[in-house]
Design an enzyme around this catalytic site. Structure first.
Site, PDB file in Angstrom:
ATOM      1  N   ALA A 166      -7.682  -2.855   5.403  1.00 22.12           N
ATOM      2  CA  ALA A 166      -7.686  -1.558   4.717  1.00 22.12           C
ATOM      3  C   ALA A 166      -7.930  -1.727   3.220  1.00 22.12           C
ATOM      4  O   ALA A 166      -7.528  -2.727   2.611  1.00 22.12           O
ATOM      5  CB  ALA A 166      -6.345  -0.853   4.938  1.00 22.12           C
ATOM      6  N   ALA A 183      -5.113  -2.636   0.890  1.00 26.17           N
ATOM      7  CA  ALA A 183      -4.758  -4.057   0.946  1.00 26.17           C
ATOM      8  C   ALA A 183      -5.739  -4.900   0.143  1.00 26.17           C
ATOM      9  O   ALA A 183      -5.336  -5.719  -0.683  1.00 26.17           O
ATOM     10  CB  ALA A 183      -4.711  -4.534   2.390  1.00 26.17           C
ATOM     11  N   LYS A 189       4.367   3.447   3.131  1.00 24.55           N
ATOM     12  CA  LYS A 189       5.158   4.616   3.521  1.00 24.55           C
ATOM     13  C   LYS A 189       4.261   5.586   4.278  1.00 24.55           C
ATOM     14  O   LYS A 189       3.050   5.572   4.054  1.00 24.55           O
ATOM     15  CB  LYS A 189       5.794   5.266   2.323  1.00 24.55           C
TER      16      LYS A 189
END
Length: 100
Positions: free
Chosen positions: A12, A15, A97
Site C-alpha cells: 500500500a 507503507a 486505524k
C-alpha cells in the site's frame, strides 16, 4: 542496541511512501520483508525499496522467522484479522486505524 526487523503486510502507498521511510530513519528499525497477495507485486516493491525479502502471501511473511514486528496497512475490514494472526504468529504489531 538491537534493531527491530519489520515486515510489511501490503504494498500500500501509505507503507511504501510514509511508514517504510519512517522506519528507515529510526535508529532501531529496519524493513526486512514485504508481502502482497501477488508475488510479482511484492518482488517489484522489494526491489524498488531495497527490501531483502518479498513474500507472495501474508501468511508467508508471518511465518518468516527473520521478522520481529509487522506493520498492517491493509484495508480497514482486514485490520483485526491480520493483526490477530500476526500476534498469534508471535509478532509485534503496528496496525493502521481503525483496528476493528
Amino acid at each position: 542496541m538491537d534493531r527491530i526487523r519489520w515486515g510489511v503486510l501490503s504494498t500500500a502507498r501509505i507503507a511504501t511512501e510514509k511508514v517504510i521511510p519512517g522506519i528507515r530513519r529510526s535508529m532501531t528499525g529496519e524493513v526486512v520483508a514485504i508481502a502482497s497477495r501477488d508475488v510479482g507485486r511484492a518482488r517489484v516493491a522489494a526491489d524498488a525499496l531495497g527490501i531483502p525479502r518479498s513474500h507472495g502471501s501474508y501468511e508467508a511473511l508471518l511465518d518468516d522467522p527473520g521478522v520481529d514486528a509487522v506493520y498492517v496497512p491493509l484495508p480497514n475490514h482486514l485490520h483485526a484479522e491480520w493483526s490477530i494472526r500476526a500476534l498469534e504468529a508471535g509478532k509485534h504489531v503496528l496496525c493502521e486505524k481503525p483496528l476493528a
